[in-house]
Design a protein around this motif. Structure first.
Motif, short mmCIF file in Angstrom:
data_model
loop_
_atom_site.label_atom_id
_atom_site.label_comp_id
_atom_site.label_asym_id
_atom_site.label_seq_id
_atom_site.Cartn_x
_atom_site.Cartn_y
_atom_site.Cartn_z
N GLY A 125 9.47 2.18 8.87
CA GLY A 125 9.01 3.18 9.81
C GLY A 125 7.53 3.51 9.69
N ALA A 126 6.78 2.65 9.04
CA ALA A 126 5.35 2.89 8.85
C ALA A 126 4.51 1.72 9.34
CB ALA A 126 5.05 3.16 7.38
N GLY A 127 5.05 0.99 10.32
CA GLY A 127 4.38 -0.19 10.81
C GLY A 127 3.31 0.11 11.85
N THR A 128 2.64 -0.93 12.25
CA THR A 128 1.68 -0.87 13.35
C THR A 128 2.05 -1.97 14.33
OG1 THR A 128 -0.09 -0.08 11.90
CG2 THR A 128 -0.74 -1.02 14.01
N VAL A 177 -3.96 -6.05 1.76
CA VAL A 177 -3.81 -4.81 1.00
C VAL A 177 -2.98 -5.06 -0.26
CG1 VAL A 177 -2.86 -2.47 1.03
CG2 VAL A 177 -4.11 -3.34 3.02
N TYR A 178 -1.89 -5.85 -0.13
CA TYR A 178 -1.08 -6.16 -1.31
C TYR A 178 -1.89 -6.93 -2.35
CZ TYR A 178 2.71 -5.05 1.97
OH TYR A 178 3.52 -4.43 2.88
N THR A 205 -1.67 4.94 -5.05
CA THR A 205 -3.08 5.17 -4.72
C THR A 205 -3.42 4.62 -3.34
OG1 THR A 205 -3.73 5.17 -7.05
CG2 THR A 205 -5.46 4.70 -5.44
N VAL A 206 -2.93 3.41 -3.04
CA VAL A 206 -3.16 2.82 -1.72
C VAL A 206 -2.52 3.70 -0.64
CG1 VAL A 206 -2.62 0.86 -0.23
CG2 VAL A 206 -3.42 0.46 -2.56
N LEU A 207 -1.28 4.12 -0.88
CA LEU A 207 -0.57 4.97 0.08
C LEU A 207 -1.31 6.29 0.29
CD1 LEU A 207 1.94 5.72 1.79
CD2 LEU A 207 3.00 6.53 -0.32
N LEU A 212 -4.60 10.13 3.45
CA LEU A 212 -5.71 11.07 3.50
C LEU A 212 -6.67 10.70 4.63
CD1 LEU A 212 -7.18 13.50 2.27
CD2 LEU A 212 -8.36 11.90 0.75
N ALA A 213 -6.96 9.42 4.76
CA ALA A 213 -7.87 8.96 5.82
C ALA A 213 -7.31 9.28 7.20
CB ALA A 213 -8.12 7.46 5.68
N ILE A 214 -6.01 9.04 7.38
CA ILE A 214 -5.37 9.31 8.68
C ILE A 214 -5.30 10.80 8.95
CG2 ILE A 214 -3.20 9.16 9.96
CD1 ILE A 214 -2.73 6.45 8.50
N ALA A 215 -4.92 11.58 7.94
CA ALA A 215 -4.73 13.02 8.12
C ALA A 215 -6.04 13.73 8.42
CB ALA A 215 -4.09 13.62 6.87
#
Length: 264
Positions: A125-128, A177-178, A205-207, A212-215
């Motif tokens: 549920g976190a896709g693009t 990212v992985y 940390t990646v999550l 934070l960037a999105i929020a």
């Protein structure tokens, strides 16, 4: 008539199928795949019905093609006769590099087509998913399509000529990212951390950084500066990344993926 059907339930098709099933229920979904163990696993968990591709084409309102671009010709040849007289269906293709125009040529007739490029995070549920469609897809069909995928993550409309570029960022990006997360974790291990703990810290940390960037909507460069204190530990690491031209390496990885997609 069933709401959705999936022809091809591999990693991407299967992930998207699970998201749609969560939204509308397995009883409204048909599944088809040449590898029966894949489709049976999803069906067993959800109550969706396993059928052949022809039945998906005949009975489903949204027909998702989750096949690789190398076999798109064969997949369409198997269902085009079943689609010829359909007035109430939409073909949804996730084959990289295969345009709506090419799909129309393979069909041999005009048909409503939505072209999508999801990524693997749709499974949680976190896709693009970026999407485009031809002129035959109605506003009502577009709205219903978006509703079907509403639990998969971000849905972003885009002009078709930009889909390959978007794929290089959001479709291929998770692998990049992985790769970075594993390198981050390996660095922690070399500094003395337990491997399991270091990986957990790196992944969180990646999550957290992405959230934070999105929020906040803050520019990533500013967020980088916010972490760096003058003469501190973080900026020492940033110097290493800058001297290695890591930014250019990542840019070149995206460009290479884009160029390959155009050749598919």
């Amino acid at each position: 008539m069933k709401t959705a059907g999936f022809i091809g339930t591999g990693k991407m098709g299967g992930a998207l199928a699970k998201s749609v099933i969560e939204k509308i229920g397995g009883e409204n979904v048909l599944l088809s795949d040449n590898f029966k163990e894949k489709v049976m696993e999803i069906a067993g968990e959800s109550g969706a019905l396993c059928v052949d591709a022809e039945r998906v084409a005949k009975e489903c309102e949204f027909i998702f093609l989750g096949v690789k671009p190398q076999v798109i010709d064969k997949a369409i040849s198997e269902i085009k006769d079943s689609l010829k007289d359909r007035k109430d269906a939409v073909l949804v293709s996730m084959a990289a590099g295969v345009t709506c125009e090419r799909i129309t040529l393979l069909l041999g007739f005009e048909f409503p087509i939505i072209r999508i490029m999801p990524n693997t995070a749709v499974a949680v549920g976190a896709g693009t998913t970026v999407y485009s469609h031809n002129m035959l897809v109605t506003k009502e069909q577009t709205e219903k399509f978006c509703s079907l995928l509403s639990l998969s993550g971000l849905l972003e409309p885009i002009s078709e000529e930009l889909i390959d570029a978007a794929m290089a960022v959001s479709g291929c990006g998770p692998a990049f990212v992985y790769y970075f997360a594993k390198a981050l974790s390996d660095g922690g291990v070399k500094c003395g951390l337990d491997e399991g703990l270091s990986l957990k810290l790196a992944e969180q940390t990646v999550l957290g950084a992405a959230k934070l960037a999105i929020a906040t909507g803050t520019d990533p460069k500013q967020l980088e500066r916010d972490v760096c204190s003058p003469g501190g530990a973080t900026i020492e690491g940033i110097y290493i990344l800058e001297n290695a031209k890591t930014d250019k390496t990542v840019e070149n990885a995206v460009i290479a993926a884009f160029e390959k997609a155009k050749k598919l």
